[in-house]
Design a protein around this motif. Structure first.
Motif, PDB file in Angstrom:
ATOM      1  N   GLY A  54     -19.793   5.233  -3.865  1.00 45.15           N
ATOM      2  CA  GLY A  54     -19.621   6.208  -2.967  1.00 45.15           C
ATOM      3  C   GLY A  54     -18.558   7.158  -3.367  1.00 45.15           C
ATOM      4  N   ALA A  55     -17.990   7.174  -4.598  1.00 47.92           N
ATOM      5  CA  ALA A  55     -17.069   8.212  -5.167  1.00 47.92           C
ATOM      6  C   ALA A  55     -17.694   9.444  -5.738  1.00 47.92           C
ATOM      7  CB  ALA A  55     -16.167   7.369  -6.151  1.00 47.92           C
ATOM      8  N   PRO A  56     -17.235  10.578  -5.531  1.00 49.97           N
ATOM      9  CA  PRO A  56     -17.981  11.628  -6.126  1.00 49.97           C
ATOM     10  C   PRO A  56     -17.690  11.575  -7.560  1.00 49.97           C
ATOM     11  CG  PRO A  56     -15.425  12.230  -5.328  1.00 49.97           C
ATOM     12  CD  PRO A  56     -15.804  10.815  -4.825  1.00 49.97           C
ATOM     13  N   ALA A  57     -19.135  12.271  -7.906  1.00 48.25           N
ATOM     14  CA  ALA A  57     -19.432  12.112  -9.264  1.00 48.25           C
ATOM     15  C   ALA A  57     -18.303  13.076 -10.181  1.00 48.25           C
ATOM     16  CB  ALA A  57     -20.756  12.663  -9.726  1.00 48.25           C
ATOM     17  N   ARG A  58     -17.643  12.683 -11.066  1.00 49.80           N
ATOM     18  CA  ARG A  58     -16.792  13.239 -11.716  1.00 49.80           C
ATOM     19  C   ARG A  58     -17.351  13.204 -13.493  1.00 49.80           C
ATOM     20  NH1 ARG A  58     -13.062  15.159  -8.243  1.00 49.80           N
ATOM     21  NH2 ARG A  58     -12.528  13.866  -6.420  1.00 49.80           N
ATOM     22  N   LEU A  59     -16.376  14.281 -14.209  1.00 50.72           N
ATOM     23  CA  LEU A  59     -16.721  13.997 -15.689  1.00 50.72           C
ATOM     24  C   LEU A  59     -16.200  12.601 -16.262  1.00 50.72           C
ATOM     25  CD1 LEU A  59     -15.379  17.567 -16.870  1.00 50.72           C
ATOM     26  CD2 LEU A  59     -17.565  16.580 -16.727  1.00 50.72           C
ATOM     27  N   PRO A  60     -16.823  12.200 -17.020  1.00 50.74           N
ATOM     28  CA  PRO A  60     -16.250  10.875 -17.789  1.00 50.74           C
ATOM     29  C   PRO A  60     -14.960  11.033 -18.412  1.00 50.74           C
ATOM     30  CG  PRO A  60     -17.982  11.571 -19.018  1.00 50.74           C
ATOM     31  CD  PRO A  60     -17.834  12.351 -17.917  1.00 50.74           C
ATOM     32  N   VAL A  61     -14.150   9.912 -18.672  1.00 47.64           N
ATOM     33  CA  VAL A  61     -12.845   9.972 -19.162  1.00 47.64           C
ATOM     34  C   VAL A  61     -13.033   9.150 -20.441  1.00 47.64           C
ATOM     35  CG1 VAL A  61     -10.470   9.334 -19.053  1.00 47.64           C
ATOM     36  CG2 VAL A  61     -11.436  10.388 -17.163  1.00 47.64           C
ATOM     37  N   VAL A  62     -12.162   9.558 -21.525  1.00 45.80           N
ATOM     38  CA  VAL A  62     -12.062   8.778 -22.735  1.00 45.80           C
ATOM     39  C   VAL A  62     -10.730   8.417 -23.188  1.00 45.80           C
ATOM     40  CG1 VAL A  62     -12.718   8.495 -25.210  1.00 45.80           C
ATOM     41  CG2 VAL A  62     -14.357   9.617 -23.668  1.00 45.80           C
ATOM     42  N   ARG A 131     -19.337  17.354 -21.657  1.00 45.98           N
ATOM     43  CA  ARG A 131     -17.834  17.465 -21.600  1.00 45.98           C
ATOM     44  C   ARG A 131     -17.308  16.345 -21.182  1.00 45.98           C
ATOM     45  NH1 ARG A 131     -16.765  20.574 -17.813  1.00 45.98           N
ATOM     46  NH2 ARG A 131     -18.711  20.705 -16.807  1.00 45.98           N
ATOM     47  N   VAL A 132     -15.983  15.952 -21.537  1.00 50.20           N
ATOM     48  CA  VAL A 132     -15.472  14.961 -20.985  1.00 50.20           C
ATOM     49  C   VAL A 132     -13.987  15.354 -20.880  1.00 50.20           C
ATOM     50  CG1 VAL A 132     -16.667  13.209 -22.376  1.00 50.20           C
ATOM     51  CG2 VAL A 132     -14.559  13.995 -23.473  1.00 50.20           C
ATOM     52  N   ASN A 133     -13.140  14.388 -20.046  1.00 55.88           N
ATOM     53  CA  ASN A 133     -11.581  14.463 -19.891  1.00 55.88           C
ATOM     54  C   ASN A 133     -11.142  13.526 -20.840  1.00 55.88           C
ATOM     55  OD1 ASN A 133     -11.696  16.441 -17.914  1.00 55.88           O
ATOM     56  ND2 ASN A 133     -11.741  14.844 -16.240  1.00 55.88           N
ATOM     57  N   LEU A 134     -10.024  13.990 -21.476  1.00 59.84           N
ATOM     58  CA  LEU A 134      -9.609  13.102 -22.599  1.00 59.84           C
ATOM     59  C   LEU A 134      -8.240  12.731 -22.178  1.00 59.84           C
ATOM     60  CD1 LEU A 134     -10.376  14.400 -26.102  1.00 59.84           C
ATOM     61  CD2 LEU A 134     -11.338  12.505 -25.187  1.00 59.84           C
ATOM     62  N   ILE A 143      -4.935  12.623 -32.407  1.00 63.90           N
ATOM     63  CA  ILE A 143      -6.317  12.596 -32.600  1.00 63.90           C
ATOM     64  C   ILE A 143      -6.987  13.481 -31.396  1.00 63.90           C
ATOM     65  CG2 ILE A 143      -8.411  11.205 -32.392  1.00 63.90           C
ATOM     66  CD1 ILE A 143      -6.743   8.973 -33.419  1.00 63.90           C
ATOM     67  N   ALA A 144      -6.469  13.250 -29.960  1.00 65.20           N
ATOM     68  CA  ALA A 144      -7.117  14.147 -29.048  1.00 65.20           C
ATOM     69  C   ALA A 144      -7.080  15.613 -29.178  1.00 65.20           C
ATOM     70  CB  ALA A 144      -6.632  13.672 -27.747  1.00 65.20           C
ATOM     71  N   ALA A 145      -5.567  15.956 -29.556  1.00 64.39           N
ATOM     72  CA  ALA A 145      -5.310  17.281 -29.721  1.00 64.39           C
ATOM     73  C   ALA A 145      -5.965  17.933 -30.963  1.00 64.39           C
ATOM     74  CB  ALA A 145      -3.760  17.563 -30.025  1.00 64.39           C
ATOM     75  N   HIS A 146      -6.313  17.343 -32.020  1.00 64.61           N
ATOM     76  CA  HIS A 146      -7.097  17.957 -33.131  1.00 64.61           C
ATOM     77  C   HIS A 146      -8.583  17.938 -32.455  1.00 64.61           C
ATOM     78  CE1 HIS A 146      -4.609  18.059 -36.853  1.00 64.61           C
ATOM     79  NE2 HIS A 146      -3.884  17.418 -36.134  1.00 64.61           N
ATOM     80  N   TYR A 147      -8.963  16.971 -31.985  1.00 61.25           N
ATOM     81  CA  TYR A 147     -10.376  17.000 -31.437  1.00 61.25           C
ATOM     82  C   TYR A 147     -10.453  18.202 -30.582  1.00 61.25           C
ATOM     83  CZ  TYR A 147     -14.829  15.771 -29.428  1.00 61.25           C
ATOM     84  OH  TYR A 147     -16.205  15.593 -28.753  1.00 61.25           O
ATOM     85  N   ALA A 148      -9.797  18.560 -29.600  1.00 63.82           N
ATOM     86  CA  ALA A 148      -9.791  19.392 -28.632  1.00 63.82           C
ATOM     87  C   ALA A 148      -9.812  21.014 -29.351  1.00 63.82           C
ATOM     88  CB  ALA A 148      -8.698  19.613 -27.669  1.00 63.82           C
TER      89      ALA A 148
END
Length: 353
Positions: A54-62, A131-134, A143-148
């Protein structure tokens, strides 16, 4: 000269003849552990938390964990359960060479750029998400900053918690950090740094068995493993059981080690010599960024704030009463900060570039 060589060989032979006894049981798969087959022929282990019904669909998080050589701790999965309750599918993966993921045959196959490439393969191939949230923590924030910076079209929003210093580091003509001079601690922020002498002692190379010290040197020089992963990982687990006391405000809140450390990836991915400066691309990233840092973080404020100043749309939040591992002492505050950041202004979550 011959006598010196013979003595060195004798010392090495003695060191390698001594077994390393584990003090922490090796990490075991969870009931819900799954694996992604990677293009390089190895597997990456992950745990997934599904959105609440029942939760609203949101972007996946890694979530990208720290280290190098760290792993996903059970306490983290529990702390970020509110993200799944808010409608996100949340992925926690162990970087190759650590946790429940495969160890690679050659130490230098586990470099920093390889970790960024793994994240891209996960997002592009295994998640099937545009797209994802990181969330990047400590070394994982690098790693995440270089990836973005390299793949802005894949990242909507980015959380950097207790980020390690941005690499490659910038220095002045005297060899001092430019970040330290550019970003002094603002008035009103009262940091409580861990005992510097204790931290150096807990993390010193000399605190490792001689076999591990030699194995790391040989790995860097000749790109071969001369001691088994199980032994060197056991030594790092023992070391981590000590140095994590530097990652909290209150030592009583330290969580037990779960035995997922990876020594050879710690050796390989700490080498940043071939990493391009991401700062120009970071400045062009249009997604929103949140930097979280605890009051007792052993990483300097300046290192964290450089990310805020470099990304175009970034903000900083100080969390009192928390150390480097924020969710050990302030799990509710940590989870709420991340959840609010990912769910606020949904019309802006397209992010990217």
């Amino acid at each position: 000269m011959l006598a010196c060589c013979a003595l060195l060989l004798l010392v090495a032979a003695i060191a390698y003849s001594l077994p390393i006894r584990p003090t922490v049981p090796a990490l075991r798969p969870r009931a819900d552990t799954q694996y992604w087959p990677m293009q390089g022929g190895y597997r990456i282990a992950y745990t997934k938390r599904e959105p609440a019904p029942g939760a609203p669909a949101r972007l996946p998080v890694v979530f990208v964990h720290g280290g190098p050589g760290g792993y996903v701790h059970t306490s983290l999965i529990e702390a970020l359960q509110p993200l799944a309750a808010a409608g996100h599918t949340v992925y926690f993966y162990d970087q190759h060479g650590s946790g429940l993921s495969d160890r690679l045959r050659r130490p230098k196959d586990s470099g920093f750029n390889d970790q960024v490439d793994d994240l891209h393969e996960i997002v592009e191939t295994h998640l099937g998400a545009g797209r994802v949230n990181l969330i990047g923590h400590s070394h994982g924030a690098r790693i995440a900053a270089h990836y973005a910076a390299r793949h802005p079209e894949r990242v909507a929003r980015l959380v950097l918690s207790s980020p390690g210093n941005l690499e490659p580091a910038l220095q002045d003509d005297s060899g001092h950090s430019l970040a330290d001079s550019r970003y002094p601690v603002p008035r009103g922020l009262e940091f409580r740094s861990p005992d510097a002498e204790q931290y150096r002692s807990d993390t010193a190379l000399s605190a490792m068995p001689a076999k591990v010290i030699l194995a790391q040197a040989i790995a860097l020089a000749f790109n071969v493993k001369t001691a088994a992963d199980s032994e060197v990982d056991a030594a790092l687990n023992t070391l981590a059981a000590r140095f994590t006391r530097n990652m909290v405000c209150d030592p009583a809140r330290v969580q037990p080690e779960e035995g997922g450390a990876g020594l050879y990836v710690r050796t390989g991915a700490n080498w940043f010599g071939d990493v391009a400066d991401p700062r120009p691309a970071m400045r062009r990233f249009r997604g929103r960024v949140l930097v979280l840092q605890g009051q007792c973080d052993f990483m300097p404020y300046a290192d964290a704030y450089e990310y805020v100043d470099t990304f175009a749309h970034a903000s900083y939040r100080f969390i009192a009463g928390a150390g480097h591992i924020l969710w050990w002492e302030r799990p509710e505050v940590y989870a709420q900060a991340v959840r609010d950041f990912f769910t606020a202004d949904p019309q802006e979550t397209s992010g990217g570039q």
